[in-house]
Write a protein that holds these residues in place. Structure first.
Motif, PDB file in Angstrom:
ATOM      1  N   GLN A   1       1.044  -1.149  -0.061  1.00 21.53           N
ATOM      2  CA  GLN A   1      -0.083  -0.073   0.014  1.00 21.53           C
ATOM      3  C   GLN A   1       0.939   1.251   0.174  1.00 21.53           C
ATOM      4  N   ASN A   2       1.897   1.256   0.892  1.00 26.34           N
ATOM      5  CA  ASN A   2       2.789   2.512   0.760  1.00 26.34           C
ATOM      6  C   ASN A   2       4.011   2.454  -0.192  1.00 26.34           C
ATOM      7  N   TYR A   3       3.861   1.761  -1.248  1.00 26.57           N
ATOM      8  CA  TYR A   3       5.058   1.571  -2.253  1.00 26.57           C
ATOM      9  C   TYR A   3       6.208   1.039  -1.932  1.00 26.57           C
TER      10      TYR A   3
ATOM     11  N   GLY B   1       2.649  10.304  -6.931  1.00 26.98           N
ATOM     12  CA  GLY B   1       2.147   9.176  -6.133  1.00 26.98           C
ATOM     13  C   GLY B   1       1.814   7.899  -7.197  1.00 26.98           C
TER      14      GLY B   1
ATOM     15  N   GLN C   1       3.539   4.272  -7.667  1.00 26.51           N
ATOM     16  CA  GLN C   1       3.033   3.176  -7.580  1.00 26.51           C
ATOM     17  C   GLN C   1       3.323   2.370  -8.481  1.00 26.51           C
TER      18      GLN C   1
ATOM     19  N   GLU D   1      -3.995  -3.275  -1.181  1.00 28.00           N
ATOM     20  CA  GLU D   1      -4.536  -1.680  -1.560  1.00 28.00           C
ATOM     21  C   GLU D   1      -3.674  -1.141  -1.916  1.00 28.00           C
TER      22      GLU D   1
ATOM     23  N   SER E   1      -5.124   2.916  -2.592  1.00 25.42           N
ATOM     24  CA  SER E   1      -5.729   3.707  -1.542  1.00 25.42           C
ATOM     25  C   SER E   1      -5.398   5.110  -1.274  1.00 25.42           C
ATOM     26  N   ASN E   2      -3.977   5.220  -1.469  1.00 25.14           N
ATOM     27  CA  ASN E   2      -3.480   6.470  -1.277  1.00 25.14           C
ATOM     28  C   ASN E   2      -3.468   7.651  -2.249  1.00 25.14           C
ATOM     29  N   LEU E   3      -4.296   7.046  -3.693  1.00 25.16           N
ATOM     30  CA  LEU E   3      -4.632   8.011  -4.594  1.00 25.16           C
ATOM     31  C   LEU E   3      -5.717   8.735  -4.865  1.00 25.16           C
ATOM     32  N   ASP E   4      -5.916   9.883  -5.546  1.00 28.35           N
ATOM     33  CA  ASP E   4      -7.049  10.378  -5.771  1.00 28.35           C
ATOM     34  C   ASP E   4      -8.018   9.617  -6.631  1.00 28.35           C
TER      35      ASP E   4
ATOM     36  N   ARG F   1      -6.847   6.645  -9.576  1.00 27.43           N
ATOM     37  CA  ARG F   1      -7.115   5.225  -9.040  1.00 27.43           C
ATOM     38  C   ARG F   1      -7.889   4.344 -10.344  1.00 27.43           C
TER      39      ARG F   1
ATOM     40  N   THR G   1      -8.682  -4.928  -1.278  1.00 28.05           N
ATOM     41  CA  THR G   1      -9.287  -3.462  -1.503  1.00 28.05           C
ATOM     42  C   THR G   1     -10.664  -3.736  -0.443  1.00 28.05           C
TER      43      THR G   1
END
Length: 345
Positions: free
Chosen positions: A81-83, A135, A139, A158, A161-164, A168, A190
């Motif tokens: 999730q956090n790359y 971001g 990813q 996920e 999940s941190n993207l607009d 996404r 997800t």
């Protein structure tokens, strides 16, 4: 290439975990695990990866039992999730990291990294640092790093999940394209129902450590097996009807589904199944209106029930202010009798 998970379980002292879950994914499958936070989907992914040991059950890759193998011997790709990119390494260094650990020849590494970056749409970005990337680009680097080693299965926790929202959607389409190209089984986690339905060849809905329903996206969405699935995937209206055929707000729904022992039946009715109709038999009072762009969602009071309808916004130009009265019809073919009729509505 196949992934087989058989009755895998892992319980945690503080509660939660995975309880006897089975799962199968073959080449070309994009299996999406979906459910609320804490339902066990990420734990299941980590069990497959070997990051968490199971209490019981088996995991097989291409027929090989890997249940107790360490992660590095399973030959899986994992997108976090956090790359999890190395900030001091450029794109080439990040993507080639696993290949260098396998002692590939330099020329082969260069060619393979270029191929992976082209596949994710970042050809020519080899010398850029993570801090210089958006971001979405970070990813995609993480995705390239996961597929460059030609893993047997790709696991994604996920990743968007941190993207607009617009990014996404773009990366979802990109992932589907990559899936068609590389063809390996993918298991994607997800909590976003739209993402699950858009991506999956098969949706696996989880709740409290269990798989509660699985199948093709359309089948699971249109034929939920329980009130939980109906609520989570379709945000459906749940209606109690009494008698055969059941009535709702004084009108027969014209179906013969049978009923529960107490004479009541619980139905799922998607918001899209309500249709604006000047001559429709149902009348309701508008409670609230939510403009969503292409669609408009309307909350309606019908007798003692409050339901939601979703219509194309172009059909909702006039007469949908709060307290307005409207007429509508119902596509009764989309009523689904639910199994867990004892759940409260």
């Amino acid at each position: 290439m196949t992934l087989e998970v058989a009755e895998i379980s892992r319980r945690f002292r503080e509660g939660g975990g995975v309880l006897g879950v089975s799962l199968h994914a073959s080449a070309g499958d994009l299996v999406v695990l979906v459910g609320p936070s804490g339902c066990g989907k990420t734990t299941l992914l980590r069990l497959i990866a070997g990051l968490v040991p199971p209490d019981s059950g088996r995991i097989r890759l291409a027929g090989q039992d890997v249940t107790h193998l360490p992660p590095e011997r399973r030959h899986l790709g994992f997108v976090f999730q956090n790359y999890a990119l190395f900030a001091h390494l450029d794109v080439f260094g990040n993507v080639s990291f696993g290949l260098k650990a396998r002692h590939w020849a330099r020329d082969r590494i260069v060619a393979k990294v270029a191929e992976a970056l082209t596949l994710v749409g970042l050809g020519g970005a080899e010398r850029r640092l993570p801090a210089d990337l958006s971001g979405g680009e970070q990813q995609r680097v993480a995705l390239a790093r996961a597929i460059v080693t030609e893993p047997r299965v790709l696991l994604l926790d996920e990743p968007f999940s941190n993207l607009d929202p617009s990014l996404r959607r773009t990366l979802r389409a990109h992932l589907k394209s990559i899936q068609r190209t590389v063809g390996i089984p993918m298991v994607h986690v997800t909590h976003d129902r739209e993402e699950a339905l858009a991506l999956a060849t098969r949706v696996v809905v989880m709740d409290r450590g269990n798989v509660v329903q699985e199948g093709p996206p359309r089948e699971v969405f249109e034929s939920p097996g329980s009130a939980f699935v109906a609520r989570f995937l379709g945000a459906a209206n749940l209606l109690r009807a009494k008698g055969r055929p059941p009535h709702w707000a004084g009108h027969p729904l014209r179906v013969e589904p049978g009923s529960s022992p107490d004479g009541q039946s619980l139905f799922s009715l998607p918001p899209e199944a309500l249709r604006l109709s000047a001559s429709g038999p149902w009348t309701g009072r508008v409670i609230d209106v939510h403009y969503l762009g292409a669609d408009t969602e309307v909350e309606i009071q019908v007798g003692e029930e409050r339901v939601r309808a979703r219509w194309p916004s172009q059909d909702c130009v006039l007469g949908l202010e709060p307290d307005a009265t409207l007429h509508f019809d119902i596509d009764t073919a989309r009523l689904v009798l639910l199994r867990d009729q004892d759940l409260p509505v």
